[in-house]
Design a protein around this motif. Structure first.
Motif, PDB file in Angstrom:
ATOM      1  N   TYR A 168      76.655  62.555   9.383  1.00 61.82           N
ATOM      2  CA  TYR A 168      76.901  63.160  10.748  1.00 61.82           C
ATOM      3  C   TYR A 168      75.646  64.082  10.974  1.00 61.82           C
ATOM      4  CZ  TYR A 168      79.524  65.256  14.480  1.00 61.82           C
ATOM      5  OH  TYR A 168      79.866  65.648  15.712  1.00 61.82           O
ATOM      6  N   GLU A 226      80.372  57.351  15.728  1.00 63.42           N
ATOM      7  CA  GLU A 226      81.440  58.253  15.140  1.00 63.42           C
ATOM      8  C   GLU A 226      81.364  58.235  13.571  1.00 63.42           C
ATOM      9  OE1 GLU A 226      82.680  60.715  17.002  1.00 63.42           O
ATOM     10  OE2 GLU A 226      82.026  59.716  18.892  1.00 63.42           O
ATOM     11  N   LEU A 227      81.847  59.315  13.072  1.00 57.45           N
ATOM     12  CA  LEU A 227      81.956  59.326  11.591  1.00 57.45           C
ATOM     13  C   LEU A 227      83.344  58.493  11.126  1.00 57.45           C
ATOM     14  CD1 LEU A 227      80.885  60.253   8.798  1.00 57.45           C
ATOM     15  CD2 LEU A 227      82.412  62.505   9.236  1.00 57.45           C
ATOM     16  N   ASN A 246      79.429  62.194   4.028  1.00 59.58           N
ATOM     17  CA  ASN A 246      79.943  62.129   5.258  1.00 59.58           C
ATOM     18  C   ASN A 246      79.352  63.084   6.161  1.00 59.58           C
ATOM     19  OD1 ASN A 246      81.736  59.997   4.929  1.00 59.58           O
ATOM     20  ND2 ASN A 246      83.686  61.307   4.820  1.00 59.58           N
ATOM     21  N   GLY A 267      74.954  68.906   8.789  1.00 59.27           N
ATOM     22  CA  GLY A 267      76.190  68.249   9.268  1.00 59.27           C
ATOM     23  C   GLY A 267      77.408  68.821   9.262  1.00 59.27           C
ATOM     24  N   LEU A 278      79.629  69.740  12.786  1.00 56.48           N
ATOM     25  CA  LEU A 278      81.030  69.783  12.926  1.00 56.48           C
ATOM     26  C   LEU A 278      81.651  70.963  13.676  1.00 56.48           C
ATOM     27  CD1 LEU A 278      81.677  67.639   9.819  1.00 56.48           C
ATOM     28  CD2 LEU A 278      82.166  66.680  12.133  1.00 56.48           C
ATOM     29  N   ARG A 291      73.303  61.774  12.223  1.00 57.56           N
ATOM     30  CA  ARG A 291      73.404  61.101  13.437  1.00 57.56           C
ATOM     31  C   ARG A 291      73.031  62.028  14.433  1.00 57.56           C
ATOM     32  NH1 ARG A 291      73.540  58.041  17.559  1.00 57.56           N
ATOM     33  NH2 ARG A 291      75.673  58.320  18.860  1.00 57.56           N
ATOM     34  N   ARG A 292      73.308  63.340  14.326  1.00 58.39           N
ATOM     35  CA  ARG A 292      73.096  64.415  15.619  1.00 58.39           C
ATOM     36  C   ARG A 292      71.854  64.612  15.540  1.00 58.39           C
ATOM     37  NH1 ARG A 292      77.422  67.474  17.343  1.00 58.39           N
ATOM     38  NH2 ARG A 292      75.850  68.134  18.794  1.00 58.39           N
ATOM     39  N   ILE A 299      78.520  55.481   9.899  1.00 56.19           N
ATOM     40  CA  ILE A 299      78.662  56.101  11.228  1.00 56.19           C
ATOM     41  C   ILE A 299      78.898  54.614  12.095  1.00 56.19           C
ATOM     42  CG2 ILE A 299      77.423  56.710  13.391  1.00 56.19           C
ATOM     43  CD1 ILE A 299      78.216  59.077  11.423  1.00 56.19           C
TER      44      ILE A 299
END
Length: 370
Positions: A182, A214-215, A178, A354, A358, A185-186, A210
């Motif tokens: 993330y 969003e996760l 996870n 990631g 967060l 993705r970012r 994703i």
């Protein structure tokens, strides 16, 4: 709400003027001016030299202060700890890798050692260390409690509480796949994709999802455990208690233990460059099983992109092509050309970055609520 809108736009588009912010957000100039004053006082943004003018006074430009604070992301791998120190834009300032010893039974001392080493090189800033994130290869529920870690020897059950007490900052705990999803993705290969699947191939197989940008964690936080779906129903027993799990056929550990014993990433690369038939045949067997599991992932989620984190895949483009061929031989034609299969851009640091991301997101949310 207005403060959040303005900060997000500055982060996305800086350097930017107050007038441009008013134009793109639809907020009136007095609201923009008032909220920009607050953000300047909080040192989350600062002013730089004047920008170009189309007539009249040249505007003062606003910039996000990405070094207003720093965060640490830690990935607890089965064999090593990867840790990064990042600024508020996710730029890696320092990184380190620490190997586990077979005798290590408690994660906390090693994690503290990594964090302290990074803190020693942290630049001064208004907010200092704003958060710590730790990823773990196992099941983490929505309350950030460790439920099950099948392959990691050191104990991590009390890690979150211990780190929060020791460093007096918020600490997040998350599944490593996870966290990798993330991070990609970012800041990685998934930056431009709202729908993507992240797959990490190591001692086990982890997947992060994703959806709509969003996760996706699922009801209890356990979504994405494709590594423990059965692809051979009468196969060998897995550490999770199931039989014939995907990771028993497609992890990098299986590649080295079963198909290419004695090889490393470097020697494999040399063998591929030399077109050694025996090595190619064994590698193709492994790629077939990777493709079998990915075919199910495609059928279930129909993602735009699948990002694979694997030292083997990153070492030679031929490996990714073998996996692509294995998928094409099984997936239905309409789906075969509707997705991208790409290697991770963040590589071994994906999960650590990631977790840092967060922590950044939560810090900015807290600041906007004050």
């Amino acid at each position: 709400m207005n403060k959040t809108v303005l900060l997000n736009e500055i982060i996305r588009s800086y350097p930017i003027s107050r007038a441009k912010l008013s134009e793109v957000t639809g907020l009136n100039k007095s609201t923009v001016s008032a909220q920009i004053g607050v953000l300047l006082d909080e040192e989350l943004i600062f002013e730089i030299g004047q920008g170009h003018s189309s007539g009249g006074r040249r505007p003062v430009m606003l910039v996000f202060n990405q070094q207003a604070g720093f965060t640490i992301g830690v990935d607890l791998g089965v064999k090593a700890i990867n840790a990064v120190l990042t600024d508020l834009k996710g730029n890696v300032i320092e990184s380190l890798t620490t190997e586990w010893a077979e005798t290590d039974e408690d994660a906390e001392p090693k994690v503290r050692e990594a964090i302290d080493a990074l803190l020693a090189n942290m630049p001064s800033s208004p907010y200092g260390l704003i958060g710590i994130g730790v990823s773990v290869p196992g099941l983490i529920n929505r309350e950030q409690e460790v439920v099950f870690v099948p392959n990691l020897r050191p104990d991590v059950t009390g890690l979150k509480h211990a780190l929060e007490n020791g460093y007096d900052v918020p600490v997040n705990l998350e599944n490593e796949a996870n966290a990798g999803a993330y991070g990609e993705r970012r800041f990685g290969a998934g930056k431009d994709h709202e729908e993507m699947i992240f797959v990490s191939l190591g001692t086990g197989v982890g997947t992060g999802i994703i959806l709509h940008g969003e996760l996706y964690r699922g009801e209890e936080g356990f979504a994405g455990e494709f590594g423990h779906m059965s692809i051979e129903y009468n196969g060998p027993k897995c550490t999770c208690g199931n039989r014939g799990c995907w990771e028993l056929y497609a992890s990098e550990k299986v590649l080295w233990d079963k198909y290419l014993p004695g090889h490393t990433v470097d020697t494999l690369q040399q063998s591929l460059q030399a077109n050694e038939a025996s090595v190619l045949n064994e590698l193709q067997k492994w790629c077939f099983y990777v493709g079998v599991g990915l075919n199910t992932v495609l059928n279930v989620y129909n993602p735009k992109v699948i990002i694979i984190q694997s030292r083997v895949i990153e070492s030679h483009p031929m490996v990714l092509n073998m996996i692509r061929t294995a998928i094409s031989s099984r997936v239905y034609t309409q789906a075969d050309h509707a997705f991208e299969l790409v290697p991770s851009k963040l590589s071994d640091h994906a999960s650590a970055i990631g977790m840092a991301s967060l922590a950044i997101e939560q810090f900015l949310q807290r600041r906007m609520m004050q």
